[in-house]
Write a protein that holds these residues in place. Structure first.
Motif, PDB file in Angstrom:
ATOM      1  N   TRP A 140      31.597  -2.217  55.026  1.00 47.34           N
ATOM      2  CA  TRP A 140      31.426  -1.306  56.239  1.00 47.34           C
ATOM      3  C   TRP A 140      32.617  -0.400  56.415  1.00 47.34           C
ATOM      4  N   MET A 141      31.899   1.145  56.310  1.00 52.48           N
ATOM      5  CA  MET A 141      32.966   2.180  56.152  1.00 52.48           C
ATOM      6  C   MET A 141      33.453   2.535  57.533  1.00 52.48           C
ATOM      7  N   PRO A 142      34.940   2.288  57.520  1.00 52.54           N
ATOM      8  CA  PRO A 142      35.366   2.705  59.295  1.00 52.54           C
ATOM      9  C   PRO A 142      35.401   4.069  59.479  1.00 52.54           C
ATOM     10  N   THR A 143      35.302   5.036  58.673  1.00 54.84           N
ATOM     11  CA  THR A 143      35.415   6.414  58.626  1.00 54.84           C
ATOM     12  C   THR A 143      33.938   7.021  59.287  1.00 54.84           C
ATOM     13  N   ASN A 144      32.960   6.395  58.958  1.00 60.79           N
ATOM     14  CA  ASN A 144      31.607   6.790  59.497  1.00 60.79           C
ATOM     15  C   ASN A 144      30.553   6.056  59.741  1.00 60.79           C
ATOM     16  N   GLY A 145      30.897   4.573  59.619  1.00 61.44           N
ATOM     17  CA  GLY A 145      30.095   3.626  60.088  1.00 61.44           C
ATOM     18  C   GLY A 145      29.095   3.204  59.054  1.00 61.44           C
ATOM     19  N   HIS A 146      29.057   3.897  58.035  1.00 61.38           N
ATOM     20  CA  HIS A 146      27.904   3.500  56.969  1.00 61.38           C
ATOM     21  C   HIS A 146      28.187   2.290  56.423  1.00 61.38           C
ATOM     22  N   VAL A 147      27.281   1.646  55.497  1.00 59.12           N
ATOM     23  CA  VAL A 147      27.601   0.290  54.772  1.00 59.12           C
ATOM     24  C   VAL A 147      27.056   0.747  53.331  1.00 59.12           C
ATOM     25  N   LEU A 148      28.225   0.219  52.572  1.00 56.75           N
ATOM     26  CA  LEU A 148      28.246   0.239  50.830  1.00 56.75           C
ATOM     27  C   LEU A 148      27.501  -1.217  50.626  1.00 56.75           C
ATOM     28  N   MET A 149      26.600  -0.853  49.485  1.00 52.58           N
ATOM     29  CA  MET A 149      25.875  -2.413  49.140  1.00 52.58           C
ATOM     30  C   MET A 149      25.958  -2.408  47.731  1.00 52.58           C
ATOM     31  N   VAL A 150      26.246  -3.383  47.136  1.00 54.53           N
ATOM     32  CA  VAL A 150      26.154  -3.509  45.642  1.00 54.53           C
ATOM     33  C   VAL A 150      24.340  -3.858  45.366  1.00 54.53           C
ATOM     34  N   ALA A 151      23.864  -3.166  44.462  1.00 54.70           N
ATOM     35  CA  ALA A 151      22.532  -3.483  44.089  1.00 54.70           C
ATOM     36  C   ALA A 151      22.388  -3.339  42.468  1.00 54.70           C
ATOM     37  N   TRP A 152      21.357  -4.098  42.284  1.00 55.77           N
ATOM     38  CA  TRP A 152      20.617  -3.981  40.906  1.00 55.77           C
ATOM     39  C   TRP A 152      19.666  -3.186  40.831  1.00 55.77           C
ATOM     40  N   GLU A 153      19.460  -2.348  39.650  1.00 48.49           N
ATOM     41  CA  GLU A 153      17.988  -1.481  39.449  1.00 48.49           C
ATOM     42  C   GLU A 153      17.706  -2.088  38.116  1.00 48.49           C
ATOM     43  N   ILE A 181      26.030   1.107  43.056  1.00 46.09           N
ATOM     44  CA  ILE A 181      26.332   1.117  44.688  1.00 46.09           C
ATOM     45  C   ILE A 181      25.630   2.030  45.415  1.00 46.09           C
ATOM     46  N   VAL A 182      25.078   1.791  46.613  1.00 46.67           N
ATOM     47  CA  VAL A 182      24.272   2.591  47.570  1.00 46.67           C
ATOM     48  C   VAL A 182      24.937   2.419  48.873  1.00 46.67           C
ATOM     49  N   GLU A 183      24.920   3.739  49.491  1.00 47.43           N
ATOM     50  CA  GLU A 183      25.404   3.992  50.706  1.00 47.43           C
ATOM     51  C   GLU A 183      24.330   4.112  51.817  1.00 47.43           C
ATOM     52  N   ALA A 184      24.146   3.130  52.860  1.00 46.30           N
ATOM     53  CA  ALA A 184      23.407   3.212  53.922  1.00 46.30           C
ATOM     54  C   ALA A 184      23.697   3.499  55.234  1.00 46.30           C
ATOM     55  N   ASP A 185      23.104   4.387  55.857  1.00 47.85           N
ATOM     56  CA  ASP A 185      23.359   5.016  57.396  1.00 47.85           C
ATOM     57  C   ASP A 185      22.672   4.171  58.376  1.00 47.85           C
ATOM     58  N   PRO A 186      23.209   3.174  58.999  1.00 47.54           N
ATOM     59  CA  PRO A 186      22.613   2.232  59.970  1.00 47.54           C
ATOM     60  C   PRO A 186      21.987   3.140  61.142  1.00 47.54           C
ATOM     61  N   VAL A 187      22.278   4.519  61.539  1.00 44.68           N
ATOM     62  CA  VAL A 187      21.472   5.036  62.415  1.00 44.68           C
ATOM     63  C   VAL A 187      20.343   5.659  61.888  1.00 44.68           C
ATOM     64  N   THR A 188      20.069   6.217  60.766  1.00 43.17           N
ATOM     65  CA  THR A 188      19.150   6.690  60.080  1.00 43.17           C
ATOM     66  C   THR A 188      18.038   5.668  59.337  1.00 43.17           C
ATOM     67  N   ASP A 189      18.779   4.618  59.125  1.00 41.93           N
ATOM     68  CA  ASP A 189      18.152   3.348  57.964  1.00 41.93           C
ATOM     69  C   ASP A 189      17.725   4.262  56.722  1.00 41.93           C
TER      70      ASP A 189
END
Length: 234
Positions: A140-153, A181-189
């Protein structure tokens, strides 16, 4: 007994508790330990241990005396990480059954959720497609509330060869799993940013020693499909 002697005895008494905490880290896959978490009432409970047993759908919060302070109920086994956020919400990865990168032992994840104190899901995001699957960790990124995730491709054998991978190290499955690494915005999904290992490979024919900021496509190359396998992002 003088003050120094009393302090020494206190340190000795704390050793069993420290050993217990270490055992929990190893056995249960502890993913969070911190000072002064926020409870449902907004009060502080002091130092605590947060853990999510691998074979369970529950998440536990306990104090350093081993007493259970709280329990959350979830739908699936963990994706190997869980955090209690400063907002009081629980951030947890889940291993959903319908994930495409599931043939490998150790595969996990696919969903990241936030739960309130009463186990109500306030945000849920599935990242489990052929384009990418979350695994192991999120942050969880405290500066903007976004979430970083480790992911495979997935990358095909043809892509790997074109990138300079040696043919004798290509998996029989004809593909490689490579981390990003992907960054997701919980507000916009929505995914708002990505960092791919694949975009930072040493060019074919170039010497890795001449490119210290890039990844050698033949580093730790084995016939296994899971090439990079990151476990954490922070």
């Amino acid at each position: 007994m003088d003050r120094e002697g009393a302090r020494g005895m206190e340190r000795q008494q704390r050793k069993p508790l420290a050993a217990l905490a270490l055992i929990l880290i190893v056995i249960f896959g502890l993913a969070g330990c911190g000072e002064n978490p926020v409870s449902a009432s907004g009060t502080s409970s002091g130092p605590v241990i947060l853990f999510s047993p691998i074979a369970s759908t529950s998440v536990y919060l306990m104090n350093l005396d081993g007493e259970k302070l709280h329990e959350w109920q979830t739908d699936y086994a963990p994706g190997y990480s869980v955090y209690l956020l400063p907002t009081g919400l629980l951030l947890r990865a889940q291993s959903i059954p319908e994930r495409p990168f599931s043939t490998l032992q150790g595969s996990n994840g696919g969903r990241v959720e936030m739960l309130d104190w009463d186990s109500k899901v306030v945000w849920s995001y599935d990242y489990a497609t052929l384009a990418g699957q979350q695994h192991h960790d999120e942050f969880w990124m405290p500066t903007n509330g976004h979430v970083l995730m480790v992911a495979w491709e997935r990358r095909t054998a043809a892509e790997a060869l074109a990138a300079g991978r040696r043919a004798d190290t290509l998996p029989s499955e004809g593909e490689l799993w490579v981390d990003k690494i992907v960054e997701a915005d919980p507000v916009t999904d929505r995914i708002v940013w990505e960092w791919r290992t694949w975009d930072h490979l040493v060019p074919p024919g170039a010497a890795p020693a001449d490119n210290p900021g890039l990844v050698d496509p033949n580093f730790a190359a084995t016939p296994g499909v899971d090439w990079t396998h990151a476990n954490a992002v922070f």
